[in-house]
Scaffold this motif. Sequence first.
Motif, PDB file in Angstrom:
ATOM      1  N   LYS A   1      99.041  56.610  34.055  1.00 14.79           N
ATOM      2  CA  LYS A   1      98.936  57.950  33.487  1.00 14.79           C
ATOM      3  C   LYS A   1      98.214  57.947  32.148  1.00 14.79           C
ATOM      4  O   LYS A   1      97.642  58.950  31.752  1.00 14.79           O
ATOM      5  CB  LYS A   1     100.299  58.632  33.388  1.00 14.79           C
TER       6      LYS A   1
ATOM      7  N   THR B   1     109.189  55.528  23.669  1.00 11.14           N
ATOM      8  CA  THR B   1     107.747  55.377  23.731  1.00 11.14           C
ATOM      9  C   THR B   1     107.166  55.421  22.328  1.00 11.14           C
ATOM     10  O   THR B   1     107.741  56.037  21.429  1.00 11.14           O
ATOM     11  CB  THR B   1     107.130  56.470  24.646  1.00 11.14           C
TER      12      THR B   1
ATOM     13  N   GLU C   1     106.201  47.440  30.779  1.00  7.80           N
ATOM     14  CA  GLU C   1     105.203  48.448  31.136  1.00  7.80           C
ATOM     15  C   GLU C   1     104.507  48.917  29.872  1.00  7.80           C
ATOM     16  O   GLU C   1     105.148  49.068  28.838  1.00  7.80           O
ATOM     17  CB  GLU C   1     105.877  49.694  31.714  1.00  7.80           C
TER      18      GLU C   1
ATOM     19  N   GLY D   1     101.230  51.784  28.729  1.00 10.64           N
ATOM     20  CA  GLY D   1     100.044  52.602  28.952  1.00 10.64           C
ATOM     21  C   GLY D   1      99.184  52.551  27.702  1.00 10.64           C
ATOM     22  O   GLY D   1      98.209  51.811  27.620  1.00 10.64           O
ATOM     23  N   ARG D   2      99.610  53.288  26.693  1.00 13.02           N
ATOM     24  CA  ARG D   2      98.765  53.501  25.503  1.00 13.02           C
ATOM     25  C   ARG D   2      98.369  52.216  24.791  1.00 13.02           C
ATOM     26  O   ARG D   2      97.249  52.100  24.282  1.00 13.02           O
ATOM     27  CB  ARG D   2      99.467  54.453  24.532  1.00 13.02           C
TER      28      ARG D   2
ATOM     29  N   TYR E   1      95.611  58.723  27.082  1.00 14.89           N
ATOM     30  CA  TYR E   1      95.998  60.141  26.953  1.00 14.89           C
ATOM     31  C   TYR E   1      94.846  60.979  26.406  1.00 14.89           C
ATOM     32  O   TYR E   1      95.044  61.885  25.599  1.00 14.89           O
ATOM     33  CB  TYR E   1      97.281  60.281  26.119  1.00 14.89           C
TER      34      TYR E   1
HETATM   35  C1  LIG Z   1     104.700  57.179  30.405  1.00 17.60           C
HETATM   36  C2  LIG Z   1     105.396  55.992  30.887  1.00 17.60           C
HETATM   37  C3  LIG Z   1     104.933  54.721  30.516  1.00 17.60           C
HETATM   38  C4  LIG Z   1     103.785  54.529  29.578  1.00 17.60           C
HETATM   39  O1  LIG Z   1     104.067  54.956  28.287  1.00 17.60           O
HETATM   40  P1  LIG Z   1     103.160  54.479  27.065  1.00 17.60           P
HETATM   41  O2  LIG Z   1     103.809  55.071  25.891  1.00 17.60           O
HETATM   42  O3  LIG Z   1     101.791  55.007  27.313  1.00 17.60           O
HETATM   43  O4  LIG Z   1     103.162  52.993  27.083  1.00 17.60           O
HETATM   44  C5  LIG Z   1     105.570  53.624  31.058  1.00 17.60           C
HETATM   45  N1  LIG Z   1     106.611  53.764  31.887  1.00 17.60           N
HETATM   46  C6  LIG Z   1     107.090  54.956  32.258  1.00 17.60           C
HETATM   47  C7  LIG Z   1     108.241  55.026  33.196  1.00 17.60           C
HETATM   48  C8  LIG Z   1     106.511  56.110  31.765  1.00 17.60           C
HETATM   49  O5  LIG Z   1     106.987  57.317  32.121  1.00 17.60           O
END
Ligand SMILES: *Cc1c(COP(=O)(O)O)cnc(C)c1O
Length: 419
Positions: free
Chosen positions: A42, A184, A264, A266-267, A376
């Motif tokens: 995402k 987060t 995990e 993302g950012r 994002y």
């Molecule tokens: C959004 C999300 C992430 C990623 O979050 P970041 O802050 O971008 O690292 C990881 N795991 C889950 C379950 C999420 O909902």
Amino acid sequence: MIDYAGRYGTPLYVYRLEKVREAVTALRRGLPEGSRLYYSLKANPHPRIVRELTDLAVHAEISSSGELRAALAASQSPSDILYTGPGKTLQEVRTAIRSGVRRFSIESATERDRLAEAAEAEAEEIGCLIRINAPGPAAGSTGLRMTGVPSQFGIDFDQACAQPGLFRATGRLRPVGLHFFPATNVADPAALAREFRLSVETAAALRERTGFDPELIDLGGGFAAPFAKPGDLPDYGGLREVLESVLDRHLPGWRDGRPVIAFESGRHLTAACGTLLTTVLDIKHSGDRTYAILDAGTNVLGGMSGLGRIMAPAALPEPGADAGVDTREASGGEPAREAVTLVGPLCTPLDVLSRSAPLGSLKVGDVLRIPNTGAYGLTASLLAFLSHPPATEVVVDGAAEVHVRRLEVIETPLEGRER
Ligand SMILES: *Cc1c(COP(=O)(O)O)cnc(C)c1O
């Protein structure tokens, strides 16, 4: 420096793959030996970026059929994919199973039943992680906390303890692990370590109360990154030692892969790879204010952060000496000469990127660089609002351009057809 704005026009996202590699390497140094790392699509589902992560043995964490397609297009092995998120439909889960996905995180007993139904319908053996809303909060937590408080995510710890059936196999569905995602964007490594410790303690407590012995514990993430402002990624290198000792204490089998420990992000993996280039289309004065109208508004950047509050005043693109080219470094370090309100081209007073950017003498035609927009950015924005063509995205590796594309919002007539 290559003039990408001149070549492709603006608004333009430039993604640098070397920055993705650097972020992965640095983060891995801070994770316990042998940990599995998932990338949350995402943050940026661009297939070339995801493919780079595939090559680095980072697995995909996905939450929709579109992210599933992006992960598969990026050569992710379906059996390594983790499917998470609330509100998964029977149809999308069945599609994922048919594509080879075997591991899902469930957010409730209803989701467990739906996943079991999908596994039965597809006649496949499926493993699930049970997402737990740990009791909390961890002391001194920062960032956006998502568990330990009432939440739409996961199952409250007490409720999970009261439903031991959750941890037993039903039909073709077998619980294989636990999933946490406590917070987060936690920039302080010590605060993040406390969150992980709480999750590990919660996993150990669950084992004690229910007898469930997980094969996989996904401790989630929370690794921070600056957004649309200058700055470096936090250094989590010191986490490894702390986490390993917490795991040794509560889950000593982890060193032999029982359980496997996963994280995990993302950012933290993709924010730094992206720079948004945007052109000043107009400069206007109204009352005591100066407005710069850019070709990138909340249709291009930051729809998710909330309209009108993208960049803090310290987070500003800083014009360089040459006009009209891609040479402006966003430093934010210089004192304000004139506060400019940066707005996009959308017909709403909410289309504001920055209310008071201390920019110098801006001119029509100047190109601004907005750093740390690899996560994002475009797909977290209001792509369809006002129907401007979406921004172009170019992926580069060193001086080589490896991928250029523009997303399109397309219309599919559905008359007389089922959804
Ligand atoms: C959004 C999300 C992430 C990623 O979050 P970041 O802050 O971008 O690292 C990881 N795991 C889950 C379950 C999420 O909902």
